[in-house]
Design a protein around this motif. Structure first.
Motif, PDB file in Angstrom:
ATOM      1  N   VAL A 187       0.819  -1.206   0.000  1.00  0.00           N
ATOM      2  CA  VAL A 187       0.000   0.000   0.000  1.00  0.00           C
ATOM      3  C   VAL A 187       0.849   1.251   0.000  1.00  0.00           C
ATOM      4  CG1 VAL A 187      -1.635   1.329   1.372  1.00  0.00           C
ATOM      5  CG2 VAL A 187      -1.987  -1.105   1.063  1.00  0.00           C
ATOM      6  N   SER A 188       1.943   1.252   0.729  1.00  0.00           N
ATOM      7  CA  SER A 188       2.766   2.457   0.858  1.00  0.00           C
ATOM      8  C   SER A 188       3.402   2.887  -0.448  1.00  0.00           C
ATOM      9  CB  SER A 188       3.865   2.219   1.898  1.00  0.00           C
ATOM     10  OG  SER A 188       4.680   1.132   1.497  1.00  0.00           O
ATOM     11  N   SER A 189       3.516   1.946  -1.419  1.00  0.00           N
ATOM     12  CA  SER A 189       4.191   2.276  -2.668  1.00  0.00           C
ATOM     13  C   SER A 189       3.237   2.471  -3.835  1.00  0.00           C
ATOM     14  CB  SER A 189       5.179   1.161  -3.033  1.00  0.00           C
ATOM     15  OG  SER A 189       4.485  -0.034  -3.327  1.00  0.00           O
ATOM     16  N   VAL A 190       1.927   2.390  -3.579  1.00  0.00           N
ATOM     17  CA  VAL A 190       0.951   2.478  -4.654  1.00  0.00           C
ATOM     18  C   VAL A 190       0.997   3.850  -5.312  1.00  0.00           C
ATOM     19  CG1 VAL A 190      -1.523   2.614  -5.122  1.00  0.00           C
ATOM     20  CG2 VAL A 190      -0.618   0.735  -3.773  1.00  0.00           C
ATOM     21  N   ALA A 191       0.969   3.833  -6.635  1.00  0.00           N
ATOM     22  CA  ALA A 191       0.849   5.059  -7.433  1.00  0.00           C
ATOM     23  C   ALA A 191       1.886   6.106  -7.069  1.00  0.00           C
ATOM     24  CB  ALA A 191      -0.558   5.639  -7.286  1.00  0.00           C
ATOM     25  N   ALA A 192       3.134   5.677  -6.901  1.00  0.00           N
ATOM     26  CA  ALA A 192       4.179   6.611  -6.512  1.00  0.00           C
ATOM     27  C   ALA A 192       4.533   7.575  -7.628  1.00  0.00           C
ATOM     28  CB  ALA A 192       5.424   5.823  -6.089  1.00  0.00           C
ATOM     29  N   HIS A 193       4.271   7.193  -8.875  1.00  0.00           N
ATOM     30  CA  HIS A 193       4.694   8.036  -9.994  1.00  0.00           C
ATOM     31  C   HIS A 193       3.526   8.326 -10.940  1.00  0.00           C
ATOM     32  CE1 HIS A 193       8.778   7.360  -8.641  1.00  0.00           C
ATOM     33  NE2 HIS A 193       8.570   6.056  -8.694  1.00  0.00           N
TER      34      HIS A 193
ATOM     35  N   TYR B 266     -10.983  15.423 -11.732  1.00  0.00           N
ATOM     36  CA  TYR B 266     -11.780  15.706 -10.538  1.00  0.00           C
ATOM     37  C   TYR B 266     -11.161  16.914  -9.845  1.00  0.00           C
ATOM     38  CZ  TYR B 266     -13.977  15.549  -6.010  1.00  0.00           C
ATOM     39  OH  TYR B 266     -14.675  15.897  -4.879  1.00  0.00           O
ATOM     40  N   GLU B 267     -11.990  17.894  -9.515  1.00  0.00           N
ATOM     41  CA  GLU B 267     -11.515  19.101  -8.855  1.00  0.00           C
ATOM     42  C   GLU B 267     -11.691  18.945  -7.347  1.00  0.00           C
ATOM     43  OE1 GLU B 267      -9.617  22.682  -8.817  1.00  0.00           O
ATOM     44  OE2 GLU B 267     -10.229  21.670 -10.670  1.00  0.00           O
ATOM     45  N   ASN B 268     -10.586  18.869  -6.623  1.00  0.00           N
ATOM     46  CA  ASN B 268     -10.638  18.712  -5.170  1.00  0.00           C
ATOM     47  C   ASN B 268     -11.229  19.969  -4.538  1.00  0.00           C
ATOM     48  OD1 ASN B 268     -10.050  17.180  -2.806  1.00  0.00           O
ATOM     49  ND2 ASN B 268      -8.310  18.521  -2.406  1.00  0.00           N
ATOM     50  N   VAL B 269     -12.235  19.793  -3.684  1.00  0.00           N
ATOM     51  CA  VAL B 269     -12.917  20.934  -3.062  1.00  0.00           C
ATOM     52  C   VAL B 269     -12.442  21.152  -1.627  1.00  0.00           C
ATOM     53  CG1 VAL B 269     -15.156  21.868  -2.353  1.00  0.00           C
ATOM     54  CG2 VAL B 269     -14.935  20.660  -4.537  1.00  0.00           C
ATOM     55  N   GLY B 270     -12.253  20.061  -0.901  1.00  0.00           N
ATOM     56  CA  GLY B 270     -11.811  20.156   0.492  1.00  0.00           C
ATOM     57  C   GLY B 270     -10.675  19.177   0.747  1.00  0.00           C
ATOM     58  N   ASN B 271     -10.898  18.297   1.722  1.00  0.00           N
ATOM     59  CA  ASN B 271      -9.863  17.314   2.066  1.00  0.00           C
ATOM     60  C   ASN B 271     -10.253  15.914   1.625  1.00  0.00           C
ATOM     61  OD1 ASN B 271     -11.936  16.767   3.864  1.00  0.00           O
ATOM     62  ND2 ASN B 271     -10.567  16.317   5.585  1.00  0.00           N
ATOM     63  N   GLU B 272     -11.212  15.821   0.662  1.00  0.00           N
ATOM     64  CA  GLU B 272     -11.742  14.511   0.320  1.00  0.00           C
ATOM     65  C   GLU B 272     -10.692  13.580  -0.281  1.00  0.00           C
ATOM     66  OE1 GLU B 272     -13.240  17.224  -3.114  1.00  0.00           O
ATOM     67  OE2 GLU B 272     -12.715  17.394  -0.997  1.00  0.00           O
ATOM     68  N   CYS B 273      -9.776  14.121  -1.082  1.00  0.00           N
ATOM     69  CA  CYS B 273      -8.758  13.263  -1.697  1.00  0.00           C
ATOM     70  C   CYS B 273      -7.801  12.704  -0.651  1.00  0.00           C
ATOM     71  CB  CYS B 273      -8.000  14.035  -2.773  1.00  0.00           C
ATOM     72  SG  CYS B 273      -8.970  14.394  -4.253  1.00  0.00           S
ATOM     73  N   SER B 274      -7.354  13.547   0.254  1.00  0.00           N
ATOM     74  CA  SER B 274      -6.439  13.065   1.291  1.00  0.00           C
ATOM     75  C   SER B 274      -7.140  12.095   2.237  1.00  0.00           C
ATOM     76  CB  SER B 274      -5.845  14.239   2.074  1.00  0.00           C
ATOM     77  OG  SER B 274      -6.856  14.971   2.748  1.00  0.00           O
ATOM     78  N   MET B 275      -8.422  12.338   2.538  1.00  0.00           N
ATOM     79  CA  MET B 275      -9.156  11.428   3.419  1.00  0.00           C
ATOM     80  C   MET B 275      -9.334  10.066   2.762  1.00  0.00           C
ATOM     81  SD  MET B 275     -10.481  10.897   6.317  1.00  0.00           S
ATOM     82  CE  MET B 275     -10.536  12.554   7.009  1.00  0.00           C
ATOM     83  N   PHE B 276      -9.602  10.061   1.449  1.00  0.00           N
ATOM     84  CA  PHE B 276      -9.713   8.803   0.727  1.00  0.00           C
ATOM     85  C   PHE B 276      -8.396   8.032   0.799  1.00  0.00           C
ATOM     86  CE2 PHE B 276      -9.944   5.797  -2.671  1.00  0.00           C
ATOM     87  CZ  PHE B 276     -11.282   5.590  -2.974  1.00  0.00           C
ATOM     88  N   GLU B 277      -7.297   8.711   0.595  1.00  0.00           N
ATOM     89  CA  GLU B 277      -5.994   8.050   0.661  1.00  0.00           C
ATOM     90  C   GLU B 277      -5.722   7.487   2.045  1.00  0.00           C
ATOM     91  OE1 GLU B 277      -2.534   9.515  -1.386  1.00  0.00           O
ATOM     92  OE2 GLU B 277      -3.711  11.148  -2.261  1.00  0.00           O
ATOM     93  N   HIS B 278      -6.066   8.251   3.084  1.00  0.00           N
ATOM     94  CA  HIS B 278      -5.885   7.748   4.455  1.00  0.00           C
ATOM     95  C   HIS B 278      -6.730   6.493   4.672  1.00  0.00           C
ATOM     96  CE1 HIS B 278      -3.256  10.753   6.108  1.00  0.00           C
ATOM     97  NE2 HIS B 278      -4.067  11.739   5.802  1.00  0.00           N
ATOM     98  N   ALA B 279      -7.988   6.529   4.224  1.00  0.00           N
ATOM     99  CA  ALA B 279      -8.862   5.365   4.387  1.00  0.00           C
ATOM    100  C   ALA B 279      -8.285   4.159   3.663  1.00  0.00           C
ATOM    101  CB  ALA B 279     -10.261   5.691   3.865  1.00  0.00           C
ATOM    102  N   PHE B 280      -7.767   4.374   2.447  1.00  0.00           N
ATOM    103  CA  PHE B 280      -7.186   3.287   1.676  1.00  0.00           C
ATOM    104  C   PHE B 280      -5.976   2.690   2.388  1.00  0.00           C
ATOM    105  CE2 PHE B 280      -4.073   1.924  -1.553  1.00  0.00           C
ATOM    106  CZ  PHE B 280      -4.796   0.899  -2.158  1.00  0.00           C
ATOM    107  N   ARG B 281      -5.102   3.542   2.847  1.00  0.00           N
ATOM    108  CA  ARG B 281      -3.859   3.052   3.450  1.00  0.00           C
ATOM    109  C   ARG B 281      -4.090   2.424   4.828  1.00  0.00           C
ATOM    110  NH1 ARG B 281      -1.766   7.389   0.210  1.00  0.00           N
ATOM    111  NH2 ARG B 281      -0.304   6.441  -1.266  1.00  0.00           N
ATOM    112  N   GLN B 282      -5.155   2.843   5.509  1.00  0.00           N
ATOM    113  CA  GLN B 282      -5.469   2.245   6.806  1.00  0.00           C
ATOM    114  C   GLN B 282      -6.475   1.102   6.683  1.00  0.00           C
ATOM    115  OE1 GLN B 282      -3.672   3.080   9.432  1.00  0.00           O
ATOM    116  NE2 GLN B 282      -2.627   4.565   8.097  1.00  0.00           N
TER     117      GLN B 282
END
Length: 270
Positions: free
Chosen positions: A3-9, A18-34
């Motif tokens: 998981v830690s190396s996914v989509a590194a490049h 997709y236009e990020n509006v708030g913190n939704e992209c980072s929250m999705f990544e946190h959910a994925f990695r956890q």
């Protein structure tokens, strides 16, 4: 793939827009990695499905999308025995494929699914992360890069179409809404090719039409419909014709409501 190396490049320019509006992209990544399941709530056409497509591409994981409906069964998710070439063979459903391959499984409008479907999801939404396949006798353990995402539109909820608290509390949850006017204008312009000033007028019109929700309309005009309208206008369709086809007819069958919508459109475009 760890998981830690996914989509590194990943090249952001090659992702579904997709236009990020708030913190939704980072929250999705946190959910994925956890390894946490995620619930998305928001009105129709506000970008939930595009968001999931964007994040799956960004994380480099295959996406398995399931549109839920009343006739969807648990076998449609997990798989079934089918006759192929004179032999009976087991064929994985999209949920099972996502678990085996380490992908993102997205159930759109999950409240439309039958109760036995949501029960199948429960073992995948806690620390077990298991998918029992009773017909094959398998007990699949989800890999680290598997993720379960579901969505629904709270505006359509009622007593017969809602998630049980016991199901809701198995997910992280994020609320979506239509983007702020400037962001929505930029989205519509990028997706349709229509100049920004004309897209701004459409977004202002959408605000007026959305104010009618709960009075004359069950649902406000979506960003998706704005893109459709702008696309037609950019292709040379007269504005009023494009608006009727995208912002009036899809929203209501009532002649009086349609007339009210057209009055708002005439006030904007003349």
């Amino acid at each position: 793939m760890p998981v830690s190396s996914v989509a590194a490049h990943v090249d952001e320019r090659e992702l579904p827009f997709y236009e990020n509006v708030g913190n939704e992209c980072s929250m999705f990544e946190h959910a994925f990695r956890q390894r946490l399941p995620l619930l998305l709530k928001g009105p129709t056409g506000c970008g939930k499905t595009r968001f999931v497509s964007h994040m799956a591409a960004k994380l480099g994981r295959p996406l398995f999308t399931i549109s839920c409906h009343d006739d969807l069964t648990s076998a449609d998710l997990t798989g079934r025995y089918l006759l192929q070439g004179g032999e009976t063979r087991w064929v994985d459903g999209p949920l099972t494929r996502a678990v085996r391959e380490g992908g993102i499984c997205y159930l759109d409008e999950v409240v439309e699914a039958r109760k036995d479907v949501t029960v199948v999801l429960h073992p995948l939404t806690d620390d077990r992360r298991l998918l029992p396949l009773e017909r094959t006798g398998e007990l699949l353990e989800a890999p680290d890069d598997f993720m379960l995402v579901v969505s629904y539109n709270p505006g359509y909820q009622h007593i017969l179409k809602s998630l049980k608290p016991s199901t809701r509390q198995r997910f992280l949850a994020m609320s979506f809404d239509f983007p702020p006017p400037k962001v929505e204008r930029d989205i519509v312009a990028r997706e349709s090719g229509l100049p920004g000033e004309q897209c701004a007028a459409l977004v202002n019109l959408a605000a007026s039409l959305r104010a009618m929700k709960g009075q004359d309309l069950e649902e406000g005009v979506s960003t998706r419909l704005l893109v459709y309208c702008a696309t037609l206008i950019a292709a040379g369709v007269p504005i009023l014709e494009a608006a009727r086809a995208t912002l009036v007819e899809p929203l209501s069958d009532d002649a009086d409501v349609q007339e009210g919508l057209m009055e708002a459109i005439h006030a904007t475009f003349g």
